[in-house]
Design a protein around this motif. Structure first.
Motif, mmCIF file in Angstrom:
data_model
loop_
_atom_site.group_PDB
_atom_site.id
_atom_site.type_symbol
_atom_site.label_atom_id
_atom_site.label_comp_id
_atom_site.label_asym_id
_atom_site.label_seq_id
_atom_site.Cartn_x
_atom_site.Cartn_y
_atom_site.Cartn_z
ATOM 1 N N HIS A 44 1.038 -1.308 -0.076
ATOM 2 C CA HIS A 44 -0.098 -0.058 -0.257
ATOM 3 C C HIS A 44 0.762 1.297 -0.062
ATOM 4 C CE1 HIS A 44 -3.643 -2.344 0.500
ATOM 5 N NE2 HIS A 44 -3.024 -3.193 1.496
ATOM 6 N N VAL A 45 0.314 2.481 -0.153
ATOM 7 C CA VAL A 45 0.965 3.573 -0.298
ATOM 8 C C VAL A 45 0.488 4.273 0.901
ATOM 9 C CG1 VAL A 45 1.132 5.965 -1.729
ATOM 10 C CG2 VAL A 45 0.825 3.704 -2.749
ATOM 11 N N LEU A 46 1.505 5.122 1.568
ATOM 12 C CA LEU A 46 1.566 5.904 2.618
ATOM 13 C C LEU A 46 1.308 7.185 2.326
ATOM 14 C CD1 LEU A 46 1.668 6.532 6.058
ATOM 15 C CD2 LEU A 46 4.289 7.205 5.521
ATOM 16 N N ALA A 47 -0.152 7.576 2.357
ATOM 17 C CA ALA A 47 -0.501 8.830 1.812
ATOM 18 C C ALA A 47 -0.058 10.199 2.588
ATOM 19 C CB ALA A 47 -2.066 9.047 1.727
ATOM 20 N N ASP A 48 0.071 9.978 3.958
ATOM 21 C CA ASP A 48 0.536 11.043 4.819
ATOM 22 C C ASP A 48 0.703 10.534 6.253
ATOM 23 O OD1 ASP A 48 1.131 13.669 5.584
ATOM 24 O OD2 ASP A 48 -0.931 14.469 5.260
ATOM 25 N N ARG A 49 1.327 11.413 7.042
ATOM 26 C CA ARG A 49 1.363 10.836 8.393
ATOM 27 C C ARG A 49 1.771 12.153 9.148
ATOM 28 N NH1 ARG A 49 6.266 6.991 10.648
ATOM 29 N NH2 ARG A 49 5.582 6.793 12.955
ATOM 30 N N GLY A 50 1.001 11.945 10.544
ATOM 31 C CA GLY A 50 1.094 13.022 11.388
ATOM 32 C C GLY A 50 0.826 12.614 12.931
ATOM 33 N N ILE A 51 1.064 13.512 13.886
ATOM 34 C CA ILE A 51 1.085 13.306 15.159
ATOM 35 C C ILE A 51 0.221 14.646 15.575
ATOM 36 C CG2 ILE A 51 2.064 13.258 17.620
ATOM 37 C CD1 ILE A 51 4.695 12.142 16.337
ATOM 38 N N VAL A 52 -0.679 14.339 16.388
ATOM 39 C CA VAL A 52 -1.512 15.469 17.165
ATOM 40 C C VAL A 52 -1.738 14.974 18.409
ATOM 41 C CG1 VAL A 52 -3.075 15.900 15.094
ATOM 42 C CG2 VAL A 52 -3.911 14.270 16.797
ATOM 43 N N PRO A 53 -1.938 16.157 19.204
ATOM 44 C CA PRO A 53 -2.053 15.807 20.972
ATOM 45 C C PRO A 53 -3.510 15.070 21.103
ATOM 46 C CG PRO A 53 -2.335 18.022 20.333
ATOM 47 C CD PRO A 53 -1.908 17.441 19.200
ATOM 48 N N ASP A 54 -3.611 14.870 22.219
ATOM 49 C CA ASP A 54 -5.089 14.040 22.828
ATOM 50 C C ASP A 54 -5.891 15.394 22.992
ATOM 51 O OD1 ASP A 54 -4.457 11.259 23.451
ATOM 52 O OD2 ASP A 54 -2.649 12.158 24.479
ATOM 53 N N ASP A 55 -6.351 15.914 21.785
ATOM 54 C CA ASP A 55 -7.289 17.040 21.872
ATOM 55 C C ASP A 55 -8.463 16.854 20.758
ATOM 56 O OD1 ASP A 55 -8.058 19.856 22.446
ATOM 57 O OD2 ASP A 55 -7.655 19.876 20.202
ATOM 58 N N ARG A 56 -9.506 16.305 21.257
ATOM 59 C CA ARG A 56 -10.820 16.264 20.441
ATOM 60 C C ARG A 56 -10.550 16.955 19.060
ATOM 61 N NH1 ARG A 56 -16.680 14.484 22.256
ATOM 62 N NH2 ARG A 56 -17.504 14.228 20.144
ATOM 63 N N PRO A 57 -10.669 18.545 19.282
ATOM 64 C CA PRO A 57 -10.868 19.207 18.131
ATOM 65 C C PRO A 57 -9.835 18.977 17.208
ATOM 66 C CG PRO A 57 -11.606 20.481 20.077
ATOM 67 C CD PRO A 57 -10.938 19.179 20.524
ATOM 68 N N ALA A 58 -8.586 18.673 17.583
ATOM 69 C CA ALA A 58 -7.588 18.610 16.713
ATOM 70 C C ALA A 58 -7.508 17.603 16.019
ATOM 71 C CB ALA A 58 -6.270 18.671 17.639
ATOM 72 N N ILE A 59 -8.026 16.237 16.640
ATOM 73 C CA ILE A 59 -8.088 15.010 16.077
ATOM 74 C C ILE A 59 -9.236 15.005 15.034
ATOM 75 C CG2 ILE A 59 -8.827 12.576 16.347
ATOM 76 C CD1 ILE A 59 -7.633 13.020 19.421
#
Length: 180
Positions: A44-59
């Motif tokens: 498969h193809v990795l389309a994107d990757r990220g890290i966000v904090p445990d914050d509902r609006p950010a997720i």
């Protein structure tokens, strides 16, 4: 019986990986690395990757951005599926789902029971569909990510898997929008 039909073509899908954590960095994100390694090894193809904090609006915002991106077919999140006050990934997923794939959590629990026994009840892994994109929320441990990929997602995201798979119905996920 579940099997891979080698006479059929493999169709790679584009998968985005999101780690939800207040403490992980690109250098310490073992769960994200596990998912990226497995999905690319599967073709498969990795389309994107990220890290966000445990914050509902950010997720929610990151999920919505990727759902709107035609270059993303599947979103895998890792982390935030437990029971603590900071664990809000499941709620964020459910905020964007059009349809929940209830059996994903059930099958994940069955797989986890074989590895960690009754501790599997502490995970709230979930799956769903929104905007023609599949979304799966996995626990934050590399072992849980391996189990989810190896035992469920690797098969369901393989267009050759029989008797059925997620890939073959992708073109129909938004057919309700085309009805007149």
């Amino acid at each position: 019986m579940s099997r891979i039909d080698e006479t059929l073509p493999f169709h790679p899908v584009r998968i985005a990986v999101l780690t939800v954590s207040d403490t992980r960095t690109p250098g310490t994100d073992k769960s994200g690395d596990t998912l990226v390694d497995r999905l690319t090894q599967a073709g498969h193809v990795l389309a994107d990757r990220g890290i966000v904090p445990d914050d509902r609006p950010a997720i929610v915002q990151r999920l919505r951005d990727w759902i709107a991106d035609p270059q993303v077919d599947v979103i895998l999140t890792t982390g935030g599926t437990g029971l603590t006050g900071r664990d809000v990934t499941v709620e964020a997923h459910r905020e964007v789902y059009e349809k929940e794939i209830e059996a994903f959590g059930t099958v994940f629990t069955l797989v986890s029971m074989q590895k960690i026994g009754t501790s599997a009840v502490q995970s709230r892994a979930t799956g769903g569909v929104a905007g023609g994109t599949y979304l799966f929320a996995l626990p934050g441990s590399p072992g849980a990510c391996r189990d989810a990929w190896d035992e469920i997602l690797k098969l369901q995201l393989d267009s050759r898997h029989r008797p059925c798979n997620f890939v073959e119905i992708m073109p129909r996920l938004e057919e309700h929008l085309k009805r007149k």
